[in-house]
Write an enzyme that holds these catalytic residues in place. Sequence first.
Site, PDB file in Angstrom:
ATOM      1  N   ARG A   1      15.576  12.867   2.967  1.00 27.19           N
ATOM      2  CA  ARG A   1      16.261  11.622   2.657  1.00 27.19           C
ATOM      3  C   ARG A   1      17.737  11.917   2.401  1.00 27.19           C
ATOM      4  O   ARG A   1      18.076  12.709   1.531  1.00 27.19           O
ATOM      5  CB  ARG A   1      15.647  10.938   1.433  1.00 27.19           C
ATOM      6  CG  ARG A   1      14.205  10.463   1.645  1.00 27.19           C
ATOM      7  CD  ARG A   1      14.164   9.293   2.618  1.00 27.19           C
ATOM      8  NE  ARG A   1      12.804   8.791   2.812  1.00 27.19           N
ATOM      9  CZ  ARG A   1      12.035   9.126   3.838  1.00 27.19           C
ATOM     10  NH1 ARG A   1      12.482  10.000   4.748  1.00 27.19           N
ATOM     11  NH2 ARG A   1      10.830   8.618   3.967  1.00 27.19           N
ATOM     12  N   GLU A   2      18.589  11.282   3.187  1.00 27.12           N
ATOM     13  CA  GLU A   2      20.033  11.381   2.988  1.00 27.12           C
ATOM     14  C   GLU A   2      20.503  10.118   2.277  1.00 27.12           C
ATOM     15  O   GLU A   2      20.084   9.009   2.627  1.00 27.12           O
ATOM     16  CB  GLU A   2      20.750  11.532   4.329  1.00 27.12           C
ATOM     17  CG  GLU A   2      20.388  12.821   5.052  1.00 27.12           C
ATOM     18  CD  GLU A   2      21.015  12.935   6.428  1.00 27.12           C
ATOM     19  OE1 GLU A   2      20.810  13.967   7.085  1.00 27.12           O
ATOM     20  OE2 GLU A   2      21.707  11.969   6.862  1.00 27.12           O
TER      21      GLU A   2
ATOM     22  N   GLU B   1      23.264   4.415  -6.609  1.00 24.13           N
ATOM     23  CA  GLU B   1      24.160   3.619  -7.445  1.00 24.13           C
ATOM     24  C   GLU B   1      23.372   2.605  -8.273  1.00 24.13           C
ATOM     25  O   GLU B   1      22.587   1.820  -7.750  1.00 24.13           O
ATOM     26  CB  GLU B   1      25.183   2.870  -6.602  1.00 24.13           C
ATOM     27  CG  GLU B   1      26.130   2.026  -7.457  1.00 24.13           C
ATOM     28  CD  GLU B   1      27.092   1.193  -6.621  1.00 24.13           C
ATOM     29  OE1 GLU B   1      28.163   0.861  -7.135  1.00 24.13           O
ATOM     30  OE2 GLU B   1      26.768   0.880  -5.461  1.00 24.13           O
TER      31      GLU B   1
ATOM     32  N   ALA C   1      35.062  -5.137 -12.314  1.00 27.38           N
ATOM     33  CA  ALA C   1      34.036  -4.103 -12.180  1.00 27.38           C
ATOM     34  C   ALA C   1      34.704  -2.762 -11.933  1.00 27.38           C
ATOM     35  O   ALA C   1      35.877  -2.695 -11.541  1.00 27.38           O
ATOM     36  CB  ALA C   1      33.082  -4.436 -11.025  1.00 27.38           C
TER      37      ALA C   1
ATOM     38  N   ARG D   1      37.751  -5.333   0.602  1.00 28.29           N
ATOM     39  CA  ARG D   1      36.792  -4.235   0.663  1.00 28.29           C
ATOM     40  C   ARG D   1      36.722  -3.759   2.104  1.00 28.29           C
ATOM     41  O   ARG D   1      36.158  -4.430   2.968  1.00 28.29           O
ATOM     42  CB  ARG D   1      35.420  -4.695   0.167  1.00 28.29           C
ATOM     43  CG  ARG D   1      35.377  -5.050  -1.302  1.00 28.29           C
ATOM     44  CD  ARG D   1      35.734  -3.862  -2.174  1.00 28.29           C
ATOM     45  NE  ARG D   1      35.463  -4.121  -3.586  1.00 28.29           N
ATOM     46  CZ  ARG D   1      35.696  -3.252  -4.549  1.00 28.29           C
ATOM     47  NH1 ARG D   1      36.227  -2.061  -4.265  1.00 28.29           N
ATOM     48  NH2 ARG D   1      35.431  -3.552  -5.808  1.00 28.29           N
TER      49      ARG D   1
ATOM     50  N   PRO E   1      18.994   0.730  -2.926  1.00 25.56           N
ATOM     51  CA  PRO E   1      18.120   1.845  -3.315  1.00 25.56           C
ATOM     52  C   PRO E   1      17.564   2.665  -2.163  1.00 25.56           C
ATOM     53  O   PRO E   1      17.081   3.773  -2.385  1.00 25.56           O
ATOM     54  CB  PRO E   1      16.996   1.150  -4.097  1.00 25.56           C
ATOM     55  CG  PRO E   1      17.025  -0.263  -3.642  1.00 25.56           C
ATOM     56  CD  PRO E   1      18.460  -0.568  -3.338  1.00 25.56           C
ATOM     57  N   GLY E   2      17.653   2.159  -0.943  1.00 28.32           N
ATOM     58  CA  GLY E   2      17.219   2.969   0.193  1.00 28.32           C
ATOM     59  C   GLY E   2      18.273   3.942   0.678  1.00 28.32           C
ATOM     60  O   GLY E   2      17.960   4.871   1.436  1.00 28.32           O
TER      61      GLY E   2
ATOM     62  N   LEU F   1      33.872   1.908 -11.590  1.00 30.66           N
ATOM     63  CA  LEU F   1      33.009   3.083 -11.597  1.00 30.66           C
ATOM     64  C   LEU F   1      32.827   3.648 -12.999  1.00 30.66           C
ATOM     65  O   LEU F   1      33.702   3.504 -13.865  1.00 30.66           O
ATOM     66  CB  LEU F   1      33.602   4.177 -10.707  1.00 30.66           C
ATOM     67  CG  LEU F   1      33.758   3.870  -9.226  1.00 30.66           C
ATOM     68  CD1 LEU F   1      34.583   4.962  -8.561  1.00 30.66           C
ATOM     69  CD2 LEU F   1      32.391   3.737  -8.572  1.00 30.66           C
TER      70      LEU F   1
END
Length: 202
Positions: free
Chosen positions: A43-44, A126, A82, A70, A121-122, A84
């Site tokens: 999984r990458e 994050e 927002a 963006r 999530p795939g 990081l």
Amino acid sequence: MSDDLLVDVPRERDVVEHRLLHDGRVWDLVSDTVRLDDGDVVREYVDHPGAVAVIALDDDDRVLLLAQYRHPARHVLWEPPAGLLDVENEELVVAAARELAEEADLVAGRWWRLVEFFSSPGGSDERITVFLARDLTPVPEADRYVRGEEEADMVPVWVPLDDAVAGVMAGRLHCPTTVTGVLAAAAARATGWSGLVEVTPS
């Protein structure tokens, strides 16, 4: 299904091999060989530090949104303040307060944890925590953060929460923190804000 069974469950799988594919400026691309029940898989994914976002509501239940370009999406998106989690060991609500001050020149007198989600999530680890901020006052002019890069051109607007919800449902607003945050705020308001946990920046 009862509410206590409808919960995402943390679960670790054995990582046979972990490789850094790309050392990025903000996040990395990594590869894990993971041992599952029926064999090993590769999984990458993007290894991300995580982020916080702020649904700031004024006394008229208007939410603050900022227009920000963006580049990967090739869009100017309307987003809440927002940022990081790029300060080591910083509390989540402290990071949220810092971002609200840096991006919106605002200080909040009260904070609640609103909602938390994985952005993709795939393909990324994050995790974004969204806070509700109220009792807003401006940062003194002399103490304001000097914004640069994409943040330099951000345009703030105050939008009635119901209008923001309508924009999400009509497909006009696409930023995940906006979509998740304004819908969560509307849901919390519908229950009289009774389910939220108040938090205090230390």
